[in-house]
Design a protein around this motif. Structure first.
Motif, short mmCIF file in Angstrom:
data_model
loop_
_atom_site.label_atom_id
_atom_site.label_comp_id
_atom_site.label_asym_id
_atom_site.label_seq_id
_atom_site.Cartn_x
_atom_site.Cartn_y
_atom_site.Cartn_z
N MET A 1 26.90 34.21 41.84
CA MET A 1 26.44 35.50 41.56
C MET A 1 27.67 36.47 40.75
SD MET A 1 23.30 35.99 41.80
CE MET A 1 21.97 35.15 42.39
N ARG A 2 28.94 36.31 41.76
CA ARG A 2 30.13 36.88 41.34
C ARG A 2 30.51 36.49 39.90
NH1 ARG A 2 34.38 36.60 45.53
NH2 ARG A 2 35.57 37.51 43.98
N ARG A 3 30.57 35.15 39.58
CA ARG A 3 31.10 34.66 38.23
C ARG A 3 29.97 35.10 37.27
NH1 ARG A 3 34.20 30.19 37.90
NH2 ARG A 3 34.32 30.73 35.74
N ILE A 4 28.73 35.64 37.32
CA ILE A 4 27.93 36.18 36.23
C ILE A 4 28.00 37.61 36.47
CG2 ILE A 4 26.42 34.01 36.16
CD1 ILE A 4 24.33 35.62 37.55
N GLY A 5 28.76 38.27 37.31
CA GLY A 5 28.74 39.49 37.30
C GLY A 5 27.88 40.31 38.07
N GLU A 6 27.26 39.71 38.89
CA GLU A 6 26.12 40.26 39.94
C GLU A 6 26.82 40.66 41.26
OE1 GLU A 6 23.33 41.16 39.20
OE2 GLU A 6 22.63 40.54 37.34
N TYR A 7 27.77 41.57 41.27
CA TYR A 7 28.69 41.61 42.42
C TYR A 7 27.78 42.11 43.78
CZ TYR A 7 32.19 41.44 38.73
OH TYR A 7 32.91 41.04 37.70
N ILE B 1 34.42 38.65 50.97
CA ILE B 1 33.84 39.99 51.14
C ILE B 1 34.86 41.36 50.69
CG2 ILE B 1 33.28 41.51 52.92
CD1 ILE B 1 31.92 39.33 54.54
N GLY B 2 36.31 40.85 50.87
CA GLY B 2 37.23 41.70 50.57
C GLY B 2 37.08 42.01 49.00
N ILE B 3 37.39 40.73 48.34
CA ILE B 3 37.09 40.89 46.94
C ILE B 3 35.90 41.57 46.61
CG2 ILE B 3 37.38 39.61 44.79
CD1 ILE B 3 39.09 37.49 46.41
N LYS C 1 25.90 40.28 48.77
CA LYS C 1 24.77 40.24 50.05
C LYS C 1 24.70 38.69 50.65
CE LYS C 1 20.72 38.77 48.70
NZ LYS C 1 19.30 38.85 48.05
N TYR C 2 25.22 37.56 49.61
CA TYR C 2 25.39 36.34 50.20
C TYR C 2 26.58 36.01 50.86
CZ TYR C 2 21.08 34.64 47.52
OH TYR C 2 19.90 34.38 47.00
N TYR C 3 27.38 36.88 50.63
CA TYR C 3 28.76 36.36 51.36
C TYR C 3 28.29 37.17 53.02
CZ TYR C 3 31.28 35.27 47.49
OH TYR C 3 31.76 34.83 46.28
N TYR D 1 36.33 45.21 46.29
CA TYR D 1 37.01 45.57 45.16
C TYR D 1 36.27 45.84 43.94
CZ TYR D 1 40.58 46.01 41.62
OH TYR D 1 41.31 46.35 40.47
N HIS D 2 35.35 44.80 43.63
CA HIS D 2 34.38 44.60 42.44
C HIS D 2 33.35 45.68 42.39
CE1 HIS D 2 36.12 41.29 40.33
NE2 HIS D 2 36.05 40.50 41.57
N LEU D 3 32.86 45.98 43.86
CA LEU D 3 31.79 47.17 43.87
C LEU D 3 32.53 48.46 43.89
CD1 LEU D 3 29.76 45.31 46.58
CD2 LEU D 3 29.18 45.75 44.15
#
Length: 592
Positions: free
Chosen positions: A175-181, A211-213, A186-188, A216-218
């Motif tokens: 999800m993060r790789r496709i930009g769905e942060y 979760i920390g990273i 949620k999955y983390y 940041y993206h959020l």
């Protein structure tokens, strides 16, 4: 100003590298923390499997365990057991996952072809798990997502919280790789919940890095800094150099001030000397070079960027090479070495052109992945709804048929048993009524006995106290006589009288009686006063003595009066109560 552009450019690449950190830090679980769940086949072979299962993925050289896999192949060949061969292929692929992707893919395909998914469902799930990671590594996200969603349901069904947690980690990374942060975050969180329930504290802590990273993206920069800083102080991080480098590098990118960035960059560089991950080492060198560019120290910056370029090219890492070449071109330009600057810039543009095309392809891939995942989610929901609907219809049919089958027997049974049941119910009701009456009678008798006993105790205690007071008063009279006759000095008379008065009851005697009386006969005074407000405090006191059954003589002793006075008081109370001549005062008070 050009060096500032260089510095900002380097910092702008942090999103991609932060995602990379996530993938390398949690791509493979540490199977040694999970109970051994493989179905037993052969004792010798299974003992090798247990050793590999207990092997930590933190090992710097997994291939040192390859002799165990060779032994597995030998046992599988000797036993001519295809299921043992499947497991040998799986462990072979697992050991080679990080070093030889092509070989790993070939081994996993062989294992999937030979695996008996019906008899050995756990084997099939573990092999499929590695297949999902290979697909994600190849950026084939839709298929990887489908594989992991399937494994999610399987690991849930068998209660394997460890592998369920890492399934969530992999889905979150996709999800993060496709930009769905937000979806990745949620999955983390689901992964941490699974690790926490299973007691896998180390894995939960490592997932906190993700979760920390994600924070940041959020857009929650400070929260990300707080989480990563807390992780850095943990003992597990101190003992795991690779994890520590990743967290320090993440802190370098998310920090707000140059001072913090420099501190984390230096510590990451020092720690990276003790790890074997070349990409992590490359980025620690790039970060150090960027710090020195900003500080105008060209020689130090050149030193770090040259080392970073050597590592990047040796590791065939195009993304790292872009960073190093652009940094080197800037440094050579500032050092007035145009030829070197031109060569670096030329190589930089070549790499950038290659990676830009790849990046555009990846962006298109990401859009396709999002659409594919949404479509798959829709299919899953529709399949779930259809399954629920089918199950509901099946249950209704079964219930209906069963109900119709037993309803006839039930009606017959009711008709035959109705008369008998009514008879039994009547007998039971009569028996219960008799038992209840007996219990109530016994309870009333016990209650009356208890009240009578307490009344006796109250009377006895009151009489004892009255007799004691009477005796003490007589003693005081004798002391006064002795003193008046000169037989006892005044000072001793006063001392004796003082001691006697200390033990002589006054108003406390009535208060003590009243307190214990209210425990036996609650609200007696309140009810009597409400019915007959004309009664005085002395009248109420006399009524209480009468209520507990004290005789006139006993009451006279309590009040220090003659029995005739008590008779007069009783007559006066009867008038205040408006009692008839044939009505007993005792009976009336007992009814209150």
């Amino acid at each position: 100003m050009m060096y500032k552009c260089q510095f900002h450019y380097l910092c702008s690449m942090k999103n991609a590298f932060l995602i990379y950190l996530c993938l390398i830090s949690c791509q493979l679980p540490i199977w040694g923390s999970n109970p051994y769940r493989w179905k037993a086949i052969d004792m010798a072979f299974d003992s090798l499997g247990i050793q590999l299962e207990m092997t930590s993925c933190k090992s710097n050289n997994r291939m040192e365990f390859y002799p165990l896999v060779n032994d597995m192949y030998q046992i599988a060949t000797q036993k001519k057991n295809p299921n043992l061969l499947v497991r040998a292929l799986y462990w072979d692929a697992w050991l080679q996952f990080e070093t030889n992707t092509e070989k790993t893919e070939a081994l996993i395909l062989q294992a999937l072809e030979k695996a008996d998914s019906a008899a050995y469902s756990y084997d099939f799930a573990r092999i499929s798990f590695v297949k999902g990671m290979l697909l994600a590594k190849r950026n084939i996200y839709p298929e990887a997502y489908r594989v992991f969603k399937t494994q999610e349901n399987y690991f849930k069904s068998i209660g394997d919280l460890y592998n369920l947690g890492y399934t969530y980690v992999n889905i979150g990374s996709i999800m993060r790789r496709i930009g769905e942060y937000q979806e990745g975050y949620k999955y983390y969180l689901l992964a941490n919940e699974a690790f926490r329930k299973g007691g896998f504290d180390t894995d939960e802590l490592k997932n906190e890095h993700n979760i920390g990273i994600s924070q940041y993206h959020l857009g929650n920069q400070q929260k990300a800094i707080d989480i990563l800083t807390t992780l850095l102080q943990n003992k597990i991080t101190e003992d795991d150099a690779t994890l520590k480098v990743d967290i320090l590098t993440s802190l370098y990118y998310v920090s707000k001030t140059l001072t913090d960035k420099e501190r984390y960059a230096r510590e990451a560089y020092r720690t990276a000397q003790h790890v074997t991950n070349k990409t992590s080492q490359t980025y620690t060198l790039i970060n150090m070079g960027a710090i020195y560019i900003y500080k105008h120290d060209n020689d130090s910056a050149l030193f770090y960027f040259k080392k970073a370029r050597q590592l990047a090219e040796a590791n065939k890492d195009a993304y790292s090479a872009i960073h190093t070449l652009y940094g080197l071109s800037e440094i050579f330009d500032r050092k007035n070495e145009p030829d070197s600057a031109y060569q670096c810039l030329k190589r930089y543009l070549q790499y950038k052109e290659e990676t830009t095309g790849h990046a555009k392809s990846n962006e298109i891939n990401r859009l396709e992945v999002r659409a594919a995942i949404k479509q798959y989610e829709k299919e899953l929901k529709e399949a779930d709804m259809n399954m629920r609907k089918h199950k509901r219809i099946t249950l209704i049919i079964i219930f209906s048929v069963t109900f119709l089958a037993i309803i006839g027997f039930y009606i017959l049974w009711i008709l035959r048993k109705k008369e008998k049941i009514n008879k039994l119910l009547k007998e039971a009701e009569n028996r219960e009524l008799n038992e209840r009456l007996e219990r109530e009678k016994l309870q009333n008798e016990q209650f009356l006995m208890k009240i009578d006993l307490k009344n006796r105790e109250l009377t006895s205690n009151s009489m004892i106290m009255a007799e004691k007071n009477q005796l003490l008063k007589e003693l005081m009279g004798q002391i006064e006589d002795f003193a008046s006759q000169g037989l006892l000095p005044r000072q001793q008379e006063k001392a004796l009288n003082y001691q006697i008065k200390k033990h002589l009851g006054t108003g406390d005697e009535w208060a003590f009686f009243k307190l214990h009386f209210e425990e036996v006969h609650p609200n007696f005074f309140l009810k009597l006063s409400e019915r007959h407000p004309v009664l005085s405090e002395n009248d109420l006191r006399l009524c209480a003595y009468i209520r507990i059954g004290m005789t006139n003589k006993q009451i006279a002793q309590m009040l220090y009066v003659l029995p005739e006075t008590i008779n007069t008081s009783r007559y006066r109370i009867r008038k205040k109560l408006h009692l008839e001549q044939d009505e007993s005062l005792e009976d009336y008070l007992r009814r209150i």
